[in-house]
Design a protein around this motif. Structure first.
Motif, PDB file in Angstrom:
ATOM      1  N   ALA A  96       9.792 -12.867  49.678  1.00  0.00           N
ATOM      2  CA  ALA A  96       9.331 -13.465  50.924  1.00  0.00           C
ATOM      3  C   ALA A  96      10.258 -13.113  52.085  1.00  0.00           C
ATOM      4  O   ALA A  96       9.808 -12.847  53.207  1.00  0.00           O
ATOM      5  CB  ALA A  96       9.235 -14.989  50.767  1.00  0.00           C
ATOM      6  N   GLU A  97      11.566 -13.094  51.831  1.00  0.00           N
ATOM      7  CA  GLU A  97      12.515 -12.745  52.881  1.00  0.00           C
ATOM      8  C   GLU A  97      12.403 -11.267  53.253  1.00  0.00           C
ATOM      9  O   GLU A  97      12.500 -10.894  54.420  1.00  0.00           O
ATOM     10  CB  GLU A  97      13.937 -13.080  52.427  1.00  0.00           C
ATOM     11  N   VAL A  98      12.208 -10.416  52.236  1.00  0.00           N
ATOM     12  CA  VAL A  98      12.022  -8.990  52.508  1.00  0.00           C
ATOM     13  C   VAL A  98      10.788  -8.776  53.375  1.00  0.00           C
ATOM     14  O   VAL A  98      10.816  -8.059  54.367  1.00  0.00           O
ATOM     15  CB  VAL A  98      11.898  -8.202  51.187  1.00  0.00           C
ATOM     16  N   ASP A  99       9.686  -9.432  53.010  1.00  0.00           N
ATOM     17  CA  ASP A  99       8.445  -9.281  53.775  1.00  0.00           C
ATOM     18  C   ASP A  99       8.608  -9.795  55.204  1.00  0.00           C
ATOM     19  O   ASP A  99       8.070  -9.220  56.154  1.00  0.00           O
ATOM     20  CB  ASP A  99       7.312 -10.031  53.080  1.00  0.00           C
ATOM     21  N   ARG A 100       9.370 -10.861  55.356  1.00  0.00           N
ATOM     22  CA  ARG A 100       9.562 -11.445  56.687  1.00  0.00           C
ATOM     23  C   ARG A 100      10.402 -10.517  57.579  1.00  0.00           C
ATOM     24  O   ARG A 100      10.081 -10.283  58.748  1.00  0.00           O
ATOM     25  CB  ARG A 100      10.261 -12.798  56.549  1.00  0.00           C
ATOM     26  N   ALA A 101      11.487  -9.964  57.013  1.00  0.00           N
ATOM     27  CA  ALA A 101      12.318  -9.026  57.773  1.00  0.00           C
ATOM     28  C   ALA A 101      11.519  -7.784  58.146  1.00  0.00           C
ATOM     29  O   ALA A 101      11.617  -7.261  59.255  1.00  0.00           O
ATOM     30  CB  ALA A 101      13.547  -8.649  56.961  1.00  0.00           C
ATOM     31  N   LYS A 102      10.719  -7.289  57.206  1.00  0.00           N
ATOM     32  CA  LYS A 102       9.878  -6.121  57.472  1.00  0.00           C
ATOM     33  C   LYS A 102       8.914  -6.407  58.613  1.00  0.00           C
ATOM     34  O   LYS A 102       8.753  -5.592  59.526  1.00  0.00           O
ATOM     35  CB  LYS A 102       9.113  -5.750  56.205  1.00  0.00           C
ATOM     36  N   SER A 103       8.279  -7.575  58.598  1.00  0.00           N
ATOM     37  CA  SER A 103       7.307  -7.917  59.634  1.00  0.00           C
ATOM     38  C   SER A 103       7.964  -7.998  61.009  1.00  0.00           C
ATOM     39  O   SER A 103       7.433  -7.502  62.004  1.00  0.00           O
ATOM     40  CB  SER A 103       6.630  -9.248  59.287  1.00  0.00           C
ATOM     41  N   ILE A 104       9.147  -8.612  61.080  1.00  0.00           N
ATOM     42  CA  ILE A 104       9.848  -8.738  62.363  1.00  0.00           C
ATOM     43  C   ILE A 104      10.191  -7.368  62.923  1.00  0.00           C
ATOM     44  O   ILE A 104       9.995  -7.081  64.103  1.00  0.00           O
ATOM     45  CB  ILE A 104      11.122  -9.592  62.190  1.00  0.00           C
ATOM     46  N   ALA A 105      10.704  -6.473  62.052  1.00  0.00           N
ATOM     47  CA  ALA A 105      11.112  -5.148  62.512  1.00  0.00           C
ATOM     48  C   ALA A 105       9.919  -4.319  62.959  1.00  0.00           C
ATOM     49  O   ALA A 105       9.941  -3.660  63.999  1.00  0.00           O
ATOM     50  CB  ALA A 105      11.883  -4.424  61.414  1.00  0.00           C
ATOM     51  N   LEU A 106       8.841  -4.326  62.167  1.00  0.00           N
ATOM     52  CA  LEU A 106       7.697  -3.465  62.451  1.00  0.00           C
ATOM     53  C   LEU A 106       6.888  -3.934  63.653  1.00  0.00           C
ATOM     54  O   LEU A 106       6.214  -3.135  64.300  1.00  0.00           O
ATOM     55  CB  LEU A 106       6.783  -3.390  61.229  1.00  0.00           C
ATOM     56  N   HIS A 107       6.941  -5.226  63.958  1.00  0.00           N
ATOM     57  CA  HIS A 107       6.124  -5.748  65.045  1.00  0.00           C
ATOM     58  C   HIS A 107       6.934  -6.071  66.299  1.00  0.00           C
ATOM     59  O   HIS A 107       6.429  -6.707  67.214  1.00  0.00           O
ATOM     60  CB  HIS A 107       5.357  -6.990  64.578  1.00  0.00           C
ATOM     61  N   HIS A 108       8.211  -5.633  66.317  1.00  0.00           N
ATOM     62  CA  HIS A 108       8.998  -5.803  67.524  1.00  0.00           C
ATOM     63  C   HIS A 108       8.332  -5.037  68.658  1.00  0.00           C
ATOM     64  O   HIS A 108       7.899  -3.900  68.506  1.00  0.00           O
ATOM     65  CB  HIS A 108      10.419  -5.283  67.293  1.00  0.00           C
ATOM     66  N   ARG A 109       8.254  -5.651  69.840  1.00  0.00           N
ATOM     67  CA  ARG A 109       7.456  -5.060  70.929  1.00  0.00           C
ATOM     68  C   ARG A 109       7.951  -3.673  71.324  1.00  0.00           C
ATOM     69  O   ARG A 109       7.152  -2.782  71.641  1.00  0.00           O
ATOM     70  CB  ARG A 109       7.463  -5.989  72.143  1.00  0.00           C
ATOM     71  N   ASP A 110       9.274  -3.445  71.310  1.00  0.00           N
ATOM     72  CA  ASP A 110       9.790  -2.126  71.694  1.00  0.00           C
ATOM     73  C   ASP A 110       9.416  -1.070  70.661  1.00  0.00           C
ATOM     74  O   ASP A 110       9.067   0.061  71.003  1.00  0.00           O
ATOM     75  CB  ASP A 110      11.313  -2.174  71.855  1.00  0.00           C
ATOM     76  N   ALA A 111       9.491  -1.436  69.370  1.00  0.00           N
ATOM     77  CA  ALA A 111       9.149  -0.474  68.323  1.00  0.00           C
ATOM     78  C   ALA A 111       7.669  -0.131  68.359  1.00  0.00           C
ATOM     79  O   ALA A 111       7.274   1.027  68.240  1.00  0.00           O
ATOM     80  CB  ALA A 111       9.539  -1.035  66.954  1.00  0.00           C
ATOM     81  N   VAL A 112       6.822  -1.132  68.537  1.00  0.00           N
ATOM     82  CA  VAL A 112       5.381  -0.896  68.567  1.00  0.00           C
ATOM     83  C   VAL A 112       4.996  -0.041  69.766  1.00  0.00           C
ATOM     84  O   VAL A 112       4.148   0.846  69.685  1.00  0.00           O
ATOM     85  CB  VAL A 112       4.627  -2.239  68.599  1.00  0.00           C
TER      86      VAL A 112
END
Length: 331
Positions: free
Chosen positions: A58-74
């Motif tokens: 769950a923590e891995v999935d949460r960190a992944k989601s935060i990184a991938l959906h960061h506004r600058d990265a997107v």
């Protein structure tokens, strides 16, 4: 690869040290005052876990989601197919940073990868082919290689077209108190398979723009220590520069049908074709000979390189206003 340091409130841990474990092994989950995020318990034995913590799924999935959906990265990133958004590689904990920041995850000017495991290598061999691990000389852990390629398609200043240069500095005599060194710039106009050497470096040069001093903008490849694996042809060189082809995506085992007949590894593609849209393939190898201190868990090992801006700006972006006139001799 992009290393992203999550803010403390994203991990639920209010400690100031980046990358530290969220909770002590076996400790119950806790919630910090003033934060709506709670750390989770260590995963039970047999449940997927990852990283130094270790992290629960769950923590891995949460960190992944935060990184991938960061506004600058997107907004600014592109995946390997050119689609919008970053290309996901992996989620793991970074090593804690020391006071100098030497172990911080890399920023946009550098790239590193890491590896770790439980135990030493998980693979054991006999006397004479491994390093003794554990009590006496009963167990021998197998030595092995980590070979990693990065494929760099630059697109400097929004243009596919770019130049590549190789710079070599060699002794050219003796002066009054020291050696005379001469640096030679060699334009790389055709595909290249090259080895690193003393005082050798490469840069990719923009053909679209110059800086305010009218110097070509470029990015320099800063290599770090590498043990290239010379047992395979494609890992026997430190650097390849090839002409861009969309089907050439993987340094080895490239099975894209559009590349049928061109070979399946990067060493087959560097065959002297003229360069107009260069792609750099940076090979970084590491030969791990296990040691007692690798268990358990094995410490994270980092390997990679940096891209340093060379003449991208006329002066340092950190130059204070009162020193802005000191450009060259101030003329």
């Amino acid at each position: 690869m992009i290393g992203i340091t999550l803010p403390r409130d994203a991990s639920g841990d209010d400690h100031s040290t980046t990358g530290g474990p969220a909770a002590a092994p076996g400790a119950p989950g806790r919630q910090d005052a003033g934060s709506g995020d709670a750390t989770e318990n260590e995963a039970p034995e047999g449940v997927h876990q990852s990283g130094l913590g270790p992290l629960t799924k769950a923590e891995v999935d949460r960190a992944k989601s935060i990184a991938l959906h960061h506004r600058d990265a997107v907004r600014s990133a592109r995946d390997v197919d050119g689609g919008r958004g970053p290309e996901y590689l992996d989620t793991d904990l970074a090593e804690p940073a020391d006071a100098t920041g030497a172990n911080r995850p890399t920023g946009p000017d550098g790239s590193r990868c890491s590896s770790t495991t439980t135990g030493t290598t998980g693979d054991y061999s006999g006397e004479g082919t491994g390093w003794p691990i554990g009590k006496g000389r009963h167990d021998h852990s197998t030595s092995h290689y980590h070979s990693v390629f990065w494929r760099l398609d630059f697109g400097l200043d929004g243009a596919d077209r770019a130049g590549v240069e190789q710079h070599d500095t060699k002794k050219a005599g003796r002066g009054a108190g020291s050696a005379v060194l001469k640096t030679t710039r060699t334009p790389v106009t055709k595909e290249l398979a090259a080895d690193s050497a003393l005082r050798r470096w490469w840069r990719v040069v923009s053909t679209a723009r110059k800086n305010a001093d009218r110097h070509p903008r470029s990015w320099e490849l800063v290599q770090q220590h590498s043990d290239r694996y010379d047992a395979h042809a494609y890992t026997s060189k430190d650097l390849y520069v090839t002409q861009y082809r969309a089907c050439e995506r993987l340094a080895s085992g490239n099975s894209d049908p559009a590349c049928r007949g061109r070979g399946t590894s990067v060493d087959k593609w560097a065959n002297g074709e003229a360069l107009t849209h260069p792609v750099m393939w940076v090979n970084v190898g590491f030969h791990r000979i296990p040691r007692d201190e690798d268990q358990t868990p094995m410490p994270i090992h980092w390997q990679g390189f940096r891209l340093a801006p060379r003449d991208v700006t006329a002066m340092s972006p950190l130059t204070p206003d009162e020193l802005s006139g000191r450009n060259g001799r101030g003329q």
